[in-house]
Design an enzyme around this catalytic site. Structure first.
Site, PDB file in Angstrom:
ATOM      1  N   GLY A 198     -29.440 -58.697  -9.305  1.00  0.00           N
ATOM      2  CA  GLY A 198     -30.244 -58.237 -10.714  1.00  0.00           C
ATOM      3  C   GLY A 198     -31.828 -58.589 -10.095  1.00  0.00           C
ATOM      4  CE  LYS A 199     -36.836 -60.698  -7.955  1.00  0.00           C
ATOM      5  NZ  LYS A 199     -36.033 -61.634  -6.868  1.00  0.00           N
TER       6      LYS A 199
END
Ligand code: GLU
Length: 418
Positions: free
Chosen positions: A105-106
């Protein structure tokens, strides 16, 4: 014609190239290159003078086949939906390459944090934490630090989450300060994996690290620590740069002294121990053995790649080479140690931090560093094996072959539902 400056397209090309060598179906490749969801939100925050400002913010949850979504939060004016999607995708294959049980994720907020006061940054960070709270969780999605965020921001994120949830949950975020449940060795971890992979690359190429000249583009957390640790191994750091320009000394710079200078003045340009000042572009094409791009995406494109003379490039940044640059290096002798391996130390020690939070038992710095070294050395060897056994075009492709196979095993183990 793909857009060389779009990091998401570059990411997709990297995954596709390896997935095609594995002869995966088009539908599977689409799955491997598409984020599961992207939260796009606008944070309206009161500034110190009482006025309001609205900030664009994102959290991309790319894939959780191997474990909870994991990845940092970036504060930078260049943050866009496309960038966050690319960065979250790279996290999937980074966690798989280094073999820790996470997906990718980011997140990010599109603004320049240097223009805001500490109290404003706290309000922006808490607003962001509140916005992503419904989709994160200790077993669901675990944010961490990235460009322009560190212990201070992670402590605020943790505090906001714990307050709103009325619970203690230090494992909700990693990269925290030591007193807030952080891990020894986390701050140095990205630079440490850059040093370790550079060391392994030298051994692989039969090159003496003590006879290796190094140029580092970007003198933030990853670049400055990698420079210091490589200097400790006996390599010669001849040039470093930041947005102020580049400094050069053929006998070698003292990375600690340069960092002290940068801490005092905010820049490397003007450092008195340099023989010469260069432009950032001159640093990237100078005659050195080892080049470490440690800033942002797209540092080296096809045009610049033609002039790069380094024997080895170790990618401390995420996505510093465009697809065009990769094509140039695939036809040259230059060995690229890809970002998904070289800078994986950060997320690996984030994983150790999360494990320690859950066990409520804290490790020594020696233990953190030695566990990290084992994972980095193993992953490097797996990349080299895959390079040879699959006859891969580049070491990047080889690392993706290892990572994609791991993701696919997890997907096949669980199957698609419904
Ligand atoms: N920002 C780091 C990266 O790009 C990792 C963040 C984390 O520890 O989750 O790998």
């Amino acid at each position: 014609m793909p857009d060389e400056t779009n990091p998401f397209e570059n990411f997709q090309t990297q995954v596709k190239t390896a997935a095609e060598r594995l002869e995966l179906d088009d539908g599977v490749i689409e799955y491997l290159t598409t984020p599961e969801r992207v939260l796009e939100t606008n944070l309206t925050v009161e500034l110190d003078d009482g006025s309001l400002e609205t900030f664009e913010a994102y959290r991309s949850q790319f894939n959780d086949a191997r474990g909870p979504y994991k990845g940092g939060i970036r504060y930078h004016p260049w943050v866009t939906r496309e960038e966050v999607k690319a960065l979250s995708g790279w996290m999937v294959y980074k966690c798989a390459a280094i073999n820790i049980p996470y997906g990718g994720g980011k997140g990010g907020i599109s603004f320049d944090p240097g223009e805001y006061s500490e109290t404003e940054l706290e309000r922006i960070t808490r607003a962001y934490a509140e916005a992503i709270r419904p989709i994160i969780g200790v077993d669901r999605d675990i944010p961490g630090p990235d460009v322009n965020t560190g212990q201070r921001e992670m402590n605020w994120l943790k505090d906001t989450y714990e307050t709103l949830e009325n619970t203690g949950a230090p494992g909700i975020v990693t990269g925290k300060g030591l007193e807030s449940g952080g891990s020894e060795g986390r701050v140095e971890a990205t630079g440490r994996s850059v040093m370790l992979t550079a060391r392994e690359a030298c051994e692989y190429l039969d090159r003496d690290i003590e006879d290796t000249s190094v140029a580092v583009q970007g003198y933030g957390n990853a670049g400055s620590i990698a420079a210091r640790l490589l200097d400790d191994l006996g390599a010669r750091i001849v040039a470093v740069s930041d947005s102020s320009g580049a400094i050069y000394n053929s006998d070698g710079l003292d990375p600690r002294d340069v960092l002290d200078f940068k801490s005092e003045t905010g820049q490397v340009a003007g450092y008195s121990g340099a023989d010469e000042e260069l432009s950032g572009e001159e640093l990237l094409t100078m005659d050195v053995d080892l080049l470490i791009p440690a800033a942002l995406e797209n540092a080296i494109d096809r045009r610049l790649a033609e002039d790069v003379s380094a024997e080895v490039i170790v990618e401390a940044a995420n996505g510093p080479l465009t697809t065009g640059a990769d094509e140039v290096f695939a036809d040259s002798e230059t060995v690229i140690v890809p970002d998904i391996l070289a800078n994986a130390g950060g997320v690996t020690v984030s994983y150790f931090e999360w494990v320690q939070n859950r066990q409520q038992f804290y490790w020594s710095e020696e233990k953190v560093n030695s566990e990290l070294e084992v994972l980095v050395v193993d992953a490097f060897a797996e990349m080299v094996d895959a390079y040879e056994s699959h006859d891969a075009a580049t070491h990047r492709e080889a690392m993706y072959l290892v990572a994609i196979e791991r993701v696919m095993k997890a997907v096949e183990g669980g199957g698609f539902w419904p």
